[in-house]
Design a protein around this motif. Sequence first.
Motif, PDB file in Angstrom:
ATOM      1  N   UNK A 116      -2.383  -3.530 -12.025  1.00  0.00           N
ATOM      2  CA  UNK A 116      -3.887  -3.197 -12.661  1.00  0.00           C
ATOM      3  C   UNK A 116      -4.636  -2.236 -11.640  1.00  0.00           C
ATOM      4  N   UNK A 117      -4.436  -2.289 -10.247  1.00  0.00           N
ATOM      5  CA  UNK A 117      -5.329  -1.112  -9.478  1.00  0.00           C
ATOM      6  C   UNK A 117      -4.509  -0.037  -9.938  1.00  0.00           C
ATOM      7  N   UNK A 135     -10.144  14.232  -1.858  1.00  0.00           N
ATOM      8  CA  UNK A 135      -8.835  14.126  -2.022  1.00  0.00           C
ATOM      9  C   UNK A 135      -8.693  12.484  -2.116  1.00  0.00           C
ATOM     10  N   UNK A 137     -11.315   3.921  -8.222  1.00  0.00           N
ATOM     11  CA  UNK A 137     -10.238   2.894  -8.973  1.00  0.00           C
ATOM     12  C   UNK A 137      -9.806   1.645  -8.659  1.00  0.00           C
ATOM     13  N   UNK A 138      -9.809   1.686  -7.240  1.00  0.00           N
ATOM     14  CA  UNK A 138      -9.245   0.394  -6.699  1.00  0.00           C
ATOM     15  C   UNK A 138     -10.419  -0.531  -6.915  1.00  0.00           C
ATOM     16  N   UNK A 149     -11.257  -1.547 -10.374  1.00  0.00           N
ATOM     17  CA  UNK A 149     -10.256  -2.560 -10.980  1.00  0.00           C
ATOM     18  C   UNK A 149     -10.508  -3.825 -10.379  1.00  0.00           C
ATOM     19  N   UNK A 188      -0.421  -2.464  -4.381  1.00  0.00           N
ATOM     20  CA  UNK A 188      -1.611  -2.658  -4.238  1.00  0.00           C
ATOM     21  C   UNK A 188      -2.845  -1.698  -4.371  1.00  0.00           C
ATOM     22  N   UNK A 189      -2.337  -0.583  -3.772  1.00  0.00           N
ATOM     23  CA  UNK A 189      -3.040   0.671  -3.805  1.00  0.00           C
ATOM     24  C   UNK A 189      -2.286   1.872  -3.651  1.00  0.00           C
ATOM     25  N   UNK A 190      -2.647   2.922  -4.425  1.00  0.00           N
ATOM     26  CA  UNK A 190      -1.806   4.330  -4.252  1.00  0.00           C
ATOM     27  C   UNK A 190      -2.778   5.219  -4.037  1.00  0.00           C
ATOM     28  N   UNK A 218      -7.871   6.983 -14.307  1.00  0.00           N
ATOM     29  CA  UNK A 218      -9.087   7.744 -13.741  1.00  0.00           C
ATOM     30  C   UNK A 218      -8.657   8.885 -13.391  1.00  0.00           C
ATOM     31  N   UNK A 221     -11.999  -3.906 -16.234  1.00  0.00           N
ATOM     32  CA  UNK A 221     -12.587  -2.501 -15.853  1.00  0.00           C
ATOM     33  C   UNK A 221     -12.903  -1.797 -17.020  1.00  0.00           C
ATOM     34  N   UNK A 248     -11.207   9.516  -5.736  1.00  0.00           N
ATOM     35  CA  UNK A 248     -10.872   8.828  -7.093  1.00  0.00           C
ATOM     36  C   UNK A 248      -9.958   7.385  -7.250  1.00  0.00           C
ATOM     37  N   UNK A 249      -8.926   7.673  -6.386  1.00  0.00           N
ATOM     38  CA  UNK A 249      -8.163   6.287  -5.837  1.00  0.00           C
ATOM     39  C   UNK A 249      -8.999   5.049  -5.537  1.00  0.00           C
ATOM     40  N   UNK A 308      -3.933   9.707  -3.017  1.00  0.00           N
ATOM     41  CA  UNK A 308      -3.809  10.920  -3.806  1.00  0.00           C
ATOM     42  C   UNK A 308      -2.489  11.479  -3.112  1.00  0.00           C
ATOM     43  N   UNK A 321      -7.545  -4.767 -15.967  1.00  0.00           N
ATOM     44  CA  UNK A 321      -7.582  -3.476 -16.494  1.00  0.00           C
ATOM     45  C   UNK A 321      -8.778  -3.624 -17.612  1.00  0.00           C
ATOM     46  N   UNK A 371      -5.007   8.114   6.772  1.00  0.00           N
ATOM     47  CA  UNK A 371      -4.706   9.284   7.487  1.00  0.00           C
ATOM     48  C   UNK A 371      -5.756  10.457   7.195  1.00  0.00           C
ATOM     49  N   UNK A 401      -0.381   7.607   2.264  1.00  0.00           N
ATOM     50  CA  UNK A 401       0.353   8.766   2.897  1.00  0.00           C
ATOM     51  C   UNK A 401       1.239   8.365   4.241  1.00  0.00           C
ATOM     52  N   UNK A 402       1.072   6.971   4.653  1.00  0.00           N
ATOM     53  CA  UNK A 402       1.745   6.461   5.788  1.00  0.00           C
ATOM     54  C   UNK A 402       3.283   6.196   5.426  1.00  0.00           C
ATOM     55  N   UNK A 444       0.759  -1.193  -0.211  1.00  0.00           N
ATOM     56  CA  UNK A 444      -0.011  -0.013  -0.087  1.00  0.00           C
ATOM     57  C   UNK A 444       1.011   1.374  -0.131  1.00  0.00           C
ATOM     58  N   UNK A 466     -15.753  11.261 -14.032  1.00  0.00           N
ATOM     59  CA  UNK A 466     -15.305   9.816 -14.186  1.00  0.00           C
ATOM     60  C   UNK A 466     -16.007   9.278 -15.437  1.00  0.00           C
ATOM     61  N   UNK A 469      -2.754   1.160 -12.356  1.00  0.00           N
ATOM     62  CA  UNK A 469      -3.080   1.559 -13.870  1.00  0.00           C
ATOM     63  C   UNK A 469      -4.227   2.141 -13.701  1.00  0.00           C
ATOM     64  N   UNK A 470      -5.518   1.482 -13.395  1.00  0.00           N
ATOM     65  CA  UNK A 470      -6.740   2.109 -13.181  1.00  0.00           C
ATOM     66  C   UNK A 470      -6.650   3.415 -12.483  1.00  0.00           C
ATOM     67  N   UNK A 471      -6.374   3.582 -11.479  1.00  0.00           N
ATOM     68  CA  UNK A 471      -6.096   4.767 -10.608  1.00  0.00           C
ATOM     69  C   UNK A 471      -5.433   5.949 -11.577  1.00  0.00           C
TER      70      UNK A 471
END
Lengths: 114, 257
Positions: free
Chosen positions: A81-82, B31, B38-39, B42, A50-52, A89, B6, B34-35, A54, B3, B224, A21-22, A18, B71, A84-86
Amino acid sequence: MPIHVSNERSPVVSAAGRFDAYSVSDISNQLSSLLDEGIVDIWVDLSETDFIDSTALADLVRFMKRARAAGGELTLWKPSDAVRVILELTSLDLAFSISSNGAIPGVTDSDRRS
Amino acid sequence: MGVSEYRKWKRNQIEGDPYLSVVIPTYNEEVRIVPTIGAIANHVSSLGFDWELVVSDDGSTDATLELVRDLELVNMVIIEATHNTGKGGAVRRGVAASQGEFILFADADQSTPIEQIGAFIDKIESEGLDIVIGSRSAGGADVANKSFVRTLLSAGLNKIVRAAFGLRFKDTQCGFKLFRSDVGKKIFSVASIDGFSFDLELLYIAQKAGLGVAELPVQWHDAPDSKVSGGRVALRFLADMPIIILNHLRGRYSLKD
Protein backbone atom coordinates in the motif's frame (compact mmCIF):
# COMPACT_ATOMS: atom_id res chain seq x y z
CA MET A 1 17.02 -5.09 3.10
CA PRO A 2 16.91 -8.73 1.99
CA ILE A 3 16.99 -9.03 -1.78
CA HIS A 4 16.43 -12.32 -3.53
CA VAL A 5 16.47 -13.36 -7.15
CA SER A 6 14.57 -16.52 -7.90
CA ASN A 7 13.32 -18.47 -10.89
CA GLU A 8 15.36 -18.38 -14.05
CA ARG A 9 12.34 -18.36 -16.40
CA SER A 10 10.73 -15.26 -14.90
CA PRO A 11 13.29 -13.75 -12.61
CA VAL A 12 11.85 -12.17 -9.50
CA VAL A 13 13.86 -9.62 -7.61
CA SER A 14 12.32 -9.12 -4.21
CA ALA A 15 12.93 -5.93 -2.25
CA ALA A 16 11.60 -6.25 1.27
CA GLY A 17 11.79 -3.53 3.91
CA ARG A 18 13.13 -0.10 3.13
CA PHE A 19 14.13 0.41 -0.51
CA ASP A 20 16.21 3.57 -0.46
CA ALA A 21 19.53 5.06 -1.43
CA TYR A 22 21.33 2.77 1.01
CA SER A 23 19.91 -0.43 -0.43
CA VAL A 24 19.43 0.56 -4.05
CA SER A 25 22.84 -0.58 -5.22
CA ASP A 26 22.10 -4.19 -4.22
CA ILE A 27 18.96 -4.41 -6.27
CA SER A 28 20.50 -2.42 -9.13
CA ASN A 29 23.33 -4.92 -9.35
CA GLN A 30 20.82 -7.77 -9.57
CA LEU A 31 18.76 -6.06 -12.25
CA SER A 32 21.84 -5.05 -14.19
CA SER A 33 23.19 -8.62 -14.15
CA LEU A 34 19.92 -10.01 -15.44
CA LEU A 35 19.73 -7.50 -18.29
CA ASP A 36 23.39 -8.06 -19.14
CA GLU A 37 22.59 -11.77 -19.47
CA GLY A 38 19.84 -10.96 -21.96
CA ILE A 39 16.98 -11.64 -19.55
CA VAL A 40 14.60 -8.81 -20.31
CA ASP A 41 11.32 -9.83 -18.64
CA ILE A 42 11.86 -9.19 -14.96
CA TRP A 43 9.52 -8.95 -11.99
CA VAL A 44 10.27 -6.79 -9.00
CA ASP A 45 8.38 -7.98 -5.95
CA LEU A 46 7.45 -4.94 -3.86
CA SER A 47 4.84 -6.69 -1.74
CA GLU A 48 6.92 -6.41 1.42
CA THR A 49 8.51 -3.04 0.74
CA ASP A 50 7.79 -0.59 3.56
CA PHE A 51 9.12 2.55 1.91
CA ILE A 52 10.62 3.50 -1.42
CA ASP A 53 12.51 6.74 -1.90
CA SER A 54 13.25 8.86 -4.96
CA THR A 55 16.62 7.25 -5.58
CA ALA A 56 15.08 3.78 -5.73
CA LEU A 57 12.24 5.01 -7.94
CA ALA A 58 14.71 6.62 -10.34
CA ASP A 59 16.65 3.39 -10.54
CA LEU A 60 13.55 1.35 -11.28
CA VAL A 61 12.67 3.79 -14.07
CA ARG A 62 16.17 3.40 -15.48
CA PHE A 63 15.91 -0.39 -15.55
CA MET A 64 12.36 -0.28 -16.92
CA LYS A 65 13.69 1.75 -19.85
CA ARG A 66 16.56 -0.70 -20.38
CA ALA A 67 14.21 -3.68 -20.33
CA ARG A 68 11.80 -2.06 -22.77
CA ALA A 69 14.60 -0.98 -25.09
CA ALA A 70 15.62 -4.63 -25.23
CA GLY A 71 12.08 -5.73 -26.05
CA GLY A 72 11.14 -6.85 -22.55
CA GLU A 73 9.38 -5.47 -19.49
CA LEU A 74 10.13 -4.74 -15.89
CA THR A 75 6.95 -5.38 -13.94
CA LEU A 76 6.29 -4.26 -10.39
CA TRP A 77 4.55 -7.10 -8.59
CA LYS A 78 2.03 -6.49 -5.83
CA PRO A 79 3.38 -3.18 -4.55
CA SER A 80 2.55 -2.68 -0.88
CA ASP A 81 0.00 0.00 0.00
CA ALA A 82 2.75 2.47 0.91
CA VAL A 83 4.56 1.90 -2.38
CA ARG A 84 1.31 2.09 -4.36
CA VAL A 85 0.45 5.48 -2.84
CA ILE A 86 3.96 6.76 -3.55
CA LEU A 87 3.67 5.54 -7.15
CA GLU A 88 0.33 7.34 -7.47
CA LEU A 89 1.62 10.59 -6.01
CA THR A 90 4.60 10.58 -8.34
CA SER A 91 2.36 9.48 -11.29
CA LEU A 92 4.76 6.61 -11.86
CA ASP A 93 1.82 4.21 -11.62
CA LEU A 94 1.06 5.39 -15.17
CA ALA A 95 4.55 4.62 -16.40
CA PHE A 96 5.21 1.20 -14.88
CA SER A 97 3.66 -2.12 -15.67
CA ILE A 98 2.12 -3.12 -12.35
CA SER A 99 0.67 -6.50 -11.50
CA SER A 100 -1.43 -6.54 -8.36
CA ASN A 101 -3.01 -9.94 -8.65
CA GLY A 102 -2.18 -13.46 -9.58
CA ALA A 103 1.00 -15.38 -9.84
CA ILE A 104 4.13 -14.60 -11.77
CA PRO A 105 4.33 -16.92 -14.80
CA GLY A 106 6.37 -19.98 -13.98
CA VAL A 107 6.92 -19.02 -10.35
CA THR A 108 5.74 -21.11 -7.44
CA ASP A 109 5.53 -20.02 -3.85
CA SER A 110 8.67 -21.99 -3.08
CA ASP A 111 10.54 -19.97 -5.72
CA ARG A 112 9.69 -16.75 -3.96
CA ARG A 113 11.92 -16.91 -0.98
CA SER A 114 11.49 -14.16 1.58
CA MET B 1 -7.48 -0.93 3.08
CA GLY B 2 -4.66 1.61 3.21
CA VAL B 3 -4.90 2.75 -0.38
CA SER B 4 -8.69 3.18 -0.39
CA GLU B 5 -8.56 5.12 2.89
CA TYR B 6 -5.80 7.30 1.48
CA ARG B 7 -7.85 8.03 -1.63
CA LYS B 8 -10.82 9.11 0.51
CA TRP B 9 -8.54 11.33 2.59
CA LYS B 10 -7.02 12.80 -0.55
CA ARG B 11 -10.38 13.85 -1.99
CA ASN B 12 -12.77 14.44 0.91
CA GLN B 13 -12.34 17.45 3.15
CA ILE B 14 -12.65 16.42 6.79
CA GLU B 15 -15.40 18.07 8.82
CA GLY B 16 -14.45 19.76 12.07
CA ASP B 17 -11.07 19.70 13.71
CA PRO B 18 -8.78 16.77 13.01
CA TYR B 19 -7.62 14.39 15.71
CA LEU B 20 -4.02 14.62 14.48
CA SER B 21 -1.96 17.20 12.61
CA VAL B 22 1.27 15.97 11.06
CA VAL B 23 3.71 18.83 10.54
CA ILE B 24 6.56 18.32 8.09
CA PRO B 25 9.15 21.12 7.95
CA THR B 26 10.73 21.37 4.50
CA TYR B 27 13.67 23.19 3.03
CA ASN B 28 14.79 22.22 -0.46
CA GLU B 29 13.34 18.73 -0.20
CA GLU B 30 12.38 18.23 -3.84
CA VAL B 31 14.10 14.86 -3.95
CA ARG B 32 12.57 13.46 -0.78
CA ILE B 33 9.26 15.10 0.01
CA VAL B 34 6.82 13.23 -2.24
CA PRO B 35 7.74 9.69 -1.13
CA THR B 36 7.64 10.88 2.49
CA ILE B 37 4.18 12.39 2.03
CA GLY B 38 3.08 9.18 0.34
CA ALA B 39 4.28 7.01 3.21
CA ILE B 40 2.69 9.27 5.81
CA ALA B 41 -0.59 9.68 3.91
CA ASN B 42 -0.95 5.94 3.36
CA HIS B 43 -0.26 4.96 6.94
CA VAL B 44 -2.07 7.70 8.86
CA SER B 45 -5.15 7.44 6.64
CA SER B 46 -5.40 3.76 7.57
CA LEU B 47 -5.60 4.52 11.31
CA GLY B 48 -9.26 5.47 11.21
CA PHE B 49 -9.29 9.04 12.51
CA ASP B 50 -9.45 12.46 10.85
CA TRP B 51 -6.09 14.06 10.27
CA GLU B 52 -4.44 16.87 8.38
CA LEU B 53 -1.02 17.26 6.87
CA VAL B 54 0.79 20.56 7.40
CA VAL B 55 3.78 21.15 5.15
CA SER B 56 5.66 24.09 6.56
CA ASP B 57 8.15 25.23 4.00
CA ASP B 58 11.11 27.30 5.06
CA GLY B 59 11.84 29.33 1.95
CA SER B 60 12.83 26.51 -0.38
CA THR B 61 14.55 27.64 -3.55
CA ASP B 62 14.07 24.35 -5.39
CA ALA B 63 10.85 22.73 -6.64
CA THR B 64 9.63 21.56 -3.21
CA LEU B 65 6.60 23.86 -3.08
CA GLU B 66 5.60 23.23 -6.67
CA LEU B 67 5.75 19.47 -6.15
CA VAL B 68 3.72 19.65 -2.95
CA ARG B 69 1.07 21.94 -4.45
CA ASP B 70 0.69 19.64 -7.44
CA LEU B 71 -0.33 16.78 -5.15
CA GLU B 72 -3.72 18.47 -4.63
CA LEU B 73 -4.44 16.85 -1.28
CA VAL B 74 -7.53 18.54 0.15
CA ASN B 75 -6.52 17.94 3.76
CA MET B 76 -3.06 19.37 3.33
CA VAL B 77 -2.15 22.86 4.49
CA ILE B 78 0.94 24.46 2.96
CA ILE B 79 2.72 27.17 4.90
CA GLU B 80 5.12 29.27 2.87
CA ALA B 81 7.95 31.47 4.12
CA THR B 82 9.55 34.34 2.28
CA HIS B 83 13.00 33.37 3.47
CA ASN B 84 14.86 30.57 5.21
CA THR B 85 14.66 30.87 8.99
CA GLY B 86 15.75 27.41 10.15
CA LYS B 87 13.98 24.17 11.04
CA GLY B 88 12.72 25.52 14.38
CA GLY B 89 11.01 28.44 12.67
CA ALA B 90 9.34 26.14 10.15
CA VAL B 91 8.07 23.77 12.83
CA ARG B 92 6.81 26.72 14.93
CA ARG B 93 4.79 28.12 12.02
CA GLY B 94 3.47 24.65 11.25
CA VAL B 95 2.37 24.05 14.83
CA ALA B 96 0.68 27.47 14.95
CA ALA B 97 -1.36 26.56 11.87
CA SER B 98 -2.29 23.09 13.10
CA GLN B 99 -5.87 22.33 14.10
CA GLY B 100 -5.42 18.82 15.47
CA GLU B 101 -6.01 17.63 19.02
CA PHE B 102 -2.52 16.16 18.80
CA ILE B 103 0.39 17.47 16.75
CA LEU B 104 3.23 15.36 15.44
CA PHE B 105 6.22 16.87 13.78
CA ALA B 106 8.16 14.51 11.58
CA ASP B 107 11.23 15.04 9.42
CA ALA B 108 10.87 15.28 5.66
CA ASP B 109 13.16 12.35 5.03
CA GLN B 110 11.05 9.66 6.75
CA SER B 111 14.13 8.81 8.84
CA THR B 112 11.75 7.83 11.64
CA PRO B 113 9.20 5.68 9.81
CA ILE B 114 5.64 6.90 10.31
CA GLU B 115 4.46 3.39 11.20
CA GLN B 116 5.58 4.16 14.76
CA ILE B 117 2.95 6.86 15.30
CA GLY B 118 0.46 4.36 16.75
CA ALA B 119 2.71 3.60 19.71
CA PHE B 120 3.18 7.34 20.33
CA ILE B 121 -0.56 8.00 20.33
CA ASP B 122 -1.19 5.04 22.63
CA LYS B 123 1.46 6.31 25.03
CA ILE B 124 0.29 9.93 25.18
CA GLU B 125 -3.37 8.95 25.50
CA SER B 126 -3.09 6.05 27.93
CA GLU B 127 -0.70 7.81 30.29
CA GLY B 128 -2.24 11.28 30.01
CA LEU B 129 1.08 12.76 28.89
CA ASP B 130 1.74 16.13 27.28
CA ILE B 131 4.57 15.14 24.97
CA VAL B 132 6.06 11.89 23.66
CA ILE B 133 9.43 12.17 21.96
CA GLY B 134 11.23 9.72 19.72
CA SER B 135 14.56 8.51 21.02
CA ARG B 136 17.43 6.88 19.18
CA SER B 137 19.26 6.34 22.45
CA ALA B 138 16.59 4.76 24.64
CA GLY B 139 16.73 1.03 25.20
CA GLY B 140 15.09 -0.81 22.31
CA ALA B 141 15.89 1.83 19.67
CA ASP B 142 17.01 0.53 16.30
CA VAL B 143 19.37 2.92 14.51
CA ALA B 144 20.59 2.17 10.99
CA ASN B 145 23.34 3.76 8.92
CA LYS B 146 24.23 6.50 11.39
CA SER B 147 27.86 7.42 10.81
CA PHE B 148 30.43 6.93 13.54
CA VAL B 149 31.19 10.67 13.62
CA ARG B 150 27.51 11.54 13.97
CA THR B 151 27.05 8.94 16.69
CA LEU B 152 30.03 10.30 18.57
CA LEU B 153 28.91 13.91 18.23
CA SER B 154 25.38 13.07 19.36
CA ALA B 155 26.60 11.18 22.40
CA GLY B 156 29.00 13.97 23.36
CA LEU B 157 26.41 16.71 22.94
CA ASN B 158 23.85 14.74 24.84
CA LYS B 159 26.19 14.40 27.81
CA ILE B 160 26.87 18.14 27.76
CA VAL B 161 23.17 18.96 27.50
CA ARG B 162 22.19 16.63 30.31
CA ALA B 163 24.88 18.05 32.55
CA ALA B 164 24.23 21.71 31.72
CA PHE B 165 20.44 21.63 31.66
CA GLY B 166 19.65 18.76 33.96
CA LEU B 167 17.53 17.21 31.22
CA ARG B 168 16.66 13.57 31.76
CA PHE B 169 16.12 12.76 28.08
CA LYS B 170 18.54 10.54 26.23
CA ASP B 171 17.89 12.07 22.82
CA THR B 172 16.64 15.63 22.42
CA GLN B 173 17.12 15.86 18.66
CA CYS B 174 15.08 13.08 17.07
CA GLY B 175 12.73 14.63 14.52
CA PHE B 176 9.64 12.76 15.66
CA LYS B 177 7.74 14.37 18.54
CA LEU B 178 4.08 14.21 19.47
CA PHE B 179 2.39 16.98 21.46
CA ARG B 180 -0.99 17.54 22.96
CA SER B 181 -2.07 20.49 20.87
CA ASP B 182 -2.69 23.02 23.66
CA VAL B 183 0.66 22.21 25.23
CA GLY B 184 2.55 22.28 21.94
CA LYS B 185 1.09 25.61 20.95
CA LYS B 186 1.94 27.14 24.33
CA ILE B 187 5.51 25.91 24.23
CA PHE B 188 6.09 27.07 20.67
CA SER B 189 4.57 30.47 21.49
CA VAL B 190 7.38 31.16 23.98
CA ALA B 191 10.18 29.35 22.15
CA SER B 192 12.46 31.52 20.08
CA ILE B 193 15.22 29.40 18.57
CA ASP B 194 14.89 28.92 14.84
CA GLY B 195 17.79 26.54 14.20
CA PHE B 196 18.35 22.87 14.98
CA SER B 197 18.65 23.55 18.72
CA PHE B 198 14.93 24.27 18.87
CA ASP B 199 14.25 20.71 20.09
CA LEU B 200 16.48 21.29 23.07
CA GLU B 201 14.68 24.55 23.86
CA LEU B 202 11.26 22.82 23.65
CA LEU B 203 12.28 20.08 26.03
CA TYR B 204 13.93 22.50 28.42
CA ILE B 205 10.73 24.58 28.55
CA ALA B 206 8.66 21.42 29.04
CA GLN B 207 10.80 20.10 31.86
CA LYS B 208 10.91 23.46 33.64
CA ALA B 209 7.12 23.65 33.40
CA GLY B 210 6.79 20.18 34.90
CA LEU B 211 5.00 18.77 31.87
CA GLY B 212 4.56 15.06 31.33
CA VAL B 213 7.14 14.02 28.78
CA ALA B 214 8.08 10.47 27.84
CA GLU B 215 10.70 9.06 25.51
CA LEU B 216 9.91 6.16 23.23
CA PRO B 217 12.63 4.21 21.45
CA VAL B 218 12.32 4.42 17.69
CA GLN B 219 13.49 2.67 14.62
CA TRP B 220 15.56 5.28 12.78
CA HIS B 221 17.33 5.28 9.43
CA ASP B 222 19.92 7.84 8.56
CA ALA B 223 18.79 9.66 5.44
CA PRO B 224 21.32 9.68 2.64
CA ASP B 225 22.53 13.16 1.68
CA SER B 226 21.29 14.54 4.96
CA LYS B 227 21.41 18.31 5.12
CA VAL B 228 22.52 18.07 8.72
CA SER B 229 26.20 18.84 9.10
CA GLY B 230 27.15 17.31 12.42
CA GLY B 231 29.98 19.73 13.14
CA ARG B 232 28.00 22.83 12.24
CA VAL B 233 25.01 21.69 14.27
CA ALA B 234 27.23 20.91 17.25
CA LEU B 235 28.73 24.40 17.21
CA ARG B 236 25.31 26.01 16.84
CA PHE B 237 24.07 23.87 19.68
CA LEU B 238 26.83 25.04 21.98
CA ALA B 239 26.20 28.65 20.98
CA ASP B 240 22.44 28.35 21.64
CA MET B 241 22.79 26.80 25.09
CA PRO B 242 23.57 30.06 26.92
CA ILE B 243 20.74 31.77 25.03
CA ILE B 244 18.29 29.19 26.35
CA ILE B 245 19.54 29.61 29.91
CA LEU B 246 19.35 33.40 29.62
CA ASN B 247 15.82 33.23 28.25
CA HIS B 248 14.85 31.09 31.21
CA LEU B 249 16.47 33.47 33.70
CA ARG B 250 14.61 36.36 32.09
CA GLY B 251 11.32 34.53 32.57
CA ARG B 252 10.59 34.18 28.89
CA TYR B 253 9.59 30.55 29.15
CA SER B 254 6.60 30.98 31.42
CA LEU B 255 3.65 28.95 30.09
CA LYS B 256 1.03 30.65 32.25
CA ASP B 257 -1.99 31.97 30.34
